[in-house]
Design a protein around this motif. Sequence first.
Motif, PDB file in Angstrom:
ATOM      1  N   SER A 105       0.835  -1.186   0.000  1.00  0.00           N
ATOM      2  CA  SER A 105       0.000   0.000   0.000  1.00  0.00           C
ATOM      3  C   SER A 105       0.869   1.235   0.000  1.00  0.00           C
ATOM      4  CB  SER A 105      -0.899   0.011   1.245  1.00  0.00           C
ATOM      5  OG  SER A 105      -1.791  -1.059   1.211  1.00  0.00           O
ATOM      6  N   ALA A 106       0.390   2.274  -0.701  1.00  0.00           N
ATOM      7  CA  ALA A 106       1.129   3.527  -0.706  1.00  0.00           C
ATOM      8  C   ALA A 106       1.090   4.138   0.673  1.00  0.00           C
ATOM      9  CB  ALA A 106       0.523   4.490  -1.736  1.00  0.00           C
ATOM     10  N   ALA A 107       2.185   4.728   1.083  1.00  0.00           N
ATOM     11  CA  ALA A 107       2.258   5.356   2.399  1.00  0.00           C
ATOM     12  C   ALA A 107       2.630   6.807   2.227  1.00  0.00           C
ATOM     13  CB  ALA A 107       3.305   4.649   3.259  1.00  0.00           C
ATOM     14  N   PRO A 108       2.118   7.687   3.092  1.00  0.00           N
ATOM     15  CA  PRO A 108       2.464   9.090   2.995  1.00  0.00           C
ATOM     16  C   PRO A 108       3.963   9.292   3.138  1.00  0.00           C
ATOM     17  CG  PRO A 108       0.620   8.745   4.503  1.00  0.00           C
ATOM     18  CD  PRO A 108       1.179   7.388   4.171  1.00  0.00           C
ATOM     19  N   ARG A 132      -2.424   1.696  -9.877  1.00  0.00           N
ATOM     20  CA  ARG A 132      -3.006   2.416  -8.736  1.00  0.00           C
ATOM     21  C   ARG A 132      -3.585   3.761  -9.192  1.00  0.00           C
ATOM     22  NH1 ARG A 132      -1.753   6.534  -5.268  1.00  0.00           N
ATOM     23  NH2 ARG A 132      -2.720   6.342  -3.211  1.00  0.00           N
ATOM     24  N   ARG A 170      -2.441  16.246   0.201  1.00  0.00           N
ATOM     25  CA  ARG A 170      -1.081  15.699   0.215  1.00  0.00           C
ATOM     26  C   ARG A 170      -0.474  15.742   1.613  1.00  0.00           C
ATOM     27  NH1 ARG A 170       4.293  18.450  -2.612  1.00  0.00           N
ATOM     28  NH2 ARG A 170       5.803  16.965  -1.752  1.00  0.00           N
ATOM     29  N   ASP A 175      -1.034  10.702  -5.611  1.00  0.00           N
ATOM     30  CA  ASP A 175      -0.573  10.955  -4.252  1.00  0.00           C
ATOM     31  C   ASP A 175      -0.968   9.799  -3.337  1.00  0.00           C
ATOM     32  OD1 ASP A 175       0.583  13.128  -2.403  1.00  0.00           O
ATOM     33  OD2 ASP A 175      -1.241  12.505  -1.366  1.00  0.00           O
ATOM     34  N   ALA A 176      -0.214   9.623  -2.264  1.00  0.00           N
ATOM     35  CA  ALA A 176      -0.501   8.536  -1.323  1.00  0.00           C
ATOM     36  C   ALA A 176      -1.853   8.701  -0.653  1.00  0.00           C
ATOM     37  CB  ALA A 176       0.607   8.464  -0.271  1.00  0.00           C
ATOM     38  N   ASN A 177      -2.337   9.938  -0.558  1.00  0.00           N
ATOM     39  CA  ASN A 177      -3.610  10.193   0.122  1.00  0.00           C
ATOM     40  C   ASN A 177      -4.664  10.665  -0.875  1.00  0.00           C
ATOM     41  OD1 ASN A 177      -5.302  10.251   2.346  1.00  0.00           O
ATOM     42  ND2 ASN A 177      -4.606  12.250   3.069  1.00  0.00           N
ATOM     43  N   GLU A 207       2.198   0.823  -9.752  1.00  0.00           N
ATOM     44  CA  GLU A 207       1.892   2.213  -9.430  1.00  0.00           C
ATOM     45  C   GLU A 207       0.998   2.834 -10.502  1.00  0.00           C
ATOM     46  OE1 GLU A 207       2.362   4.245  -6.798  1.00  0.00           O
ATOM     47  OE2 GLU A 207       2.986   2.405  -5.783  1.00  0.00           O
ATOM     48  N   GLU A 241      -7.174  -0.475  -0.257  1.00  0.00           N
ATOM     49  CA  GLU A 241      -5.753  -0.149  -0.348  1.00  0.00           C
ATOM     50  C   GLU A 241      -5.077  -0.242   1.017  1.00  0.00           C
ATOM     51  OE1 GLU A 241      -3.457   2.985  -2.986  1.00  0.00           O
ATOM     52  OE2 GLU A 241      -4.426   4.013  -1.313  1.00  0.00           O
TER      53      GLU A 241
END
Length: 552
Positions: free
Chosen positions: A3-6, A342, A235, A276-278, A339, A323
Amino acid sequence: MPSAAPASHASPSQLPSPPTITLNAREEQLKNLLLEAAKYMDNRDLNQAGDGHSTQPRRDPLVLRWAGGWVRDKLLGITSHDIDTAINSMTGEAFVDGLRDYCDDPANKAKHGLHDDDIGRLHTVPRNPDKSKHLATSTIKLCGLDVDFVNLRKETYADDSRNPEVEFGTAEEDALRRDATINALFYNLNTGKIEDFTGGVADLQAGLIRTPMEPLQTFLDDPLRVLRLVRFASRFGFRIDEAAESVMGDERVLENLKIKISRERIGVELEKMMKDANAVAALRFIDRLGLYHAVFTDPNRSNMPRPELHAWQAAYNCLDFLERNNTPGSIYALLVTSEEARYIAWTLATLTPFEQLPDDPPLRSGRPAPPLLTQAAREGFKAPNKLCSIITAAHTHRLAILKLKDLVKTQGNGVRERDRFGMAIREWDTRGGGGNWRLQVLYALLVDVAERVGGQAVVCGERPESQEMEDVLREWQAFLDHLIDLDVMDAPSIKRLVDGNMLTKALGVRPGRWMGAALDVALAWQLRNPGVTNPSGAIEEVIKKRDELGIN
């Protein structure tokens, strides 16, 4: 994929007071180079003026500032490789020309430890007022960093024009014209200090997105700032100032967003949000602030249908839940495998509301009209052709995907037919899908969630808050587990045992329109008989269906 992380950075409340910036070795090298080059240009121009050779009026000594995002990110502890350099009394292009003259002297290159590859090629992006690009920007690779050069400026907007009058300005005037106070900070290379004309440091510490000037006029002047504020707030996990929020969805602002800003620039902002991660935070802002129909639309179509948005939050919250709960074998792990995937997944999530609307009538040619969601993507944010094809395929194949999912749910007739599922997956993957059948399944899932659970569903933590949401996701997990059990997840990449030459030789006929369907018959046989490497059985299956296939 994980999972994408900030991005990791310091908490705004931890910023030192007064804030300071510590340069790394590359940044220190660049700073010294630019200051020495500025001194060289000041002396050169002063000597030319004294000799009577210059036709230009005498200018102020050069003062260089690093501006905007680089300063913000350094204060937040985020690594940044892009630096905007603001110049007080020279255009960016003129400064870079002087910089190259300075670096042409081998002694100067040696002084700053520069190698040939430390100085890249100059690239100037010309002004383009029609796309809200109001000043030329010169870019060059220096010391491993991407450095933009542009003069400080002020902008004056007239009521009857979407393009401002742009002229040289002071550092304070340049700060006031920016979209947010946290992007209006300067690092003065000459003094080594931060300059804050708008309260940006305090806003960073408070986690606040605020406009330097009065919000409504700021957005009317340049409505793209609405989306930029959303992007920065999502972000960094910041809140948007109440005064700004109250007017971001103002009809005058949204109308200006349609007529003043190119859809390409809207697409750039949206793409950054979705990468963006968020990403979910950006969609929540867009939803809550009433921005959806200004972004996802065809601005040139006066009768563009507007979907209801009451169930949209279920779709984007569901994707966020999937996610954040990404584990091996989970829905997200099986359907989002890169990515790029995503980014496409989040873009598809933005378009789910359009599924509630009927398709447009066929075109005069008789061909189906592009789906409304494809129109919204193509014209609303100028989605490229590849992405539009995936969007169209997701809409076109949604019901077929849903039908097979329900077949697994009910354990109906044919549920164990490997060829049924494998050939369907190949169809989704190749017919406009661009090799993205998994994302089409994800889209069908998100629409299913929106339709069956609707506005009541907000998912968070380890489990959905509603039993309905949990039930829907359990069905889709069972569907994917069934595909794994049938060993058809990689059906699009199965190598055919039989090709066209084999069939024409075995049948004793010339190639014709029958070929595609015959090859599919052979492949379906191959799916029903996994592990078989002899093509004779597949060829015999085609021969049996010779009349049905119209092979003469």
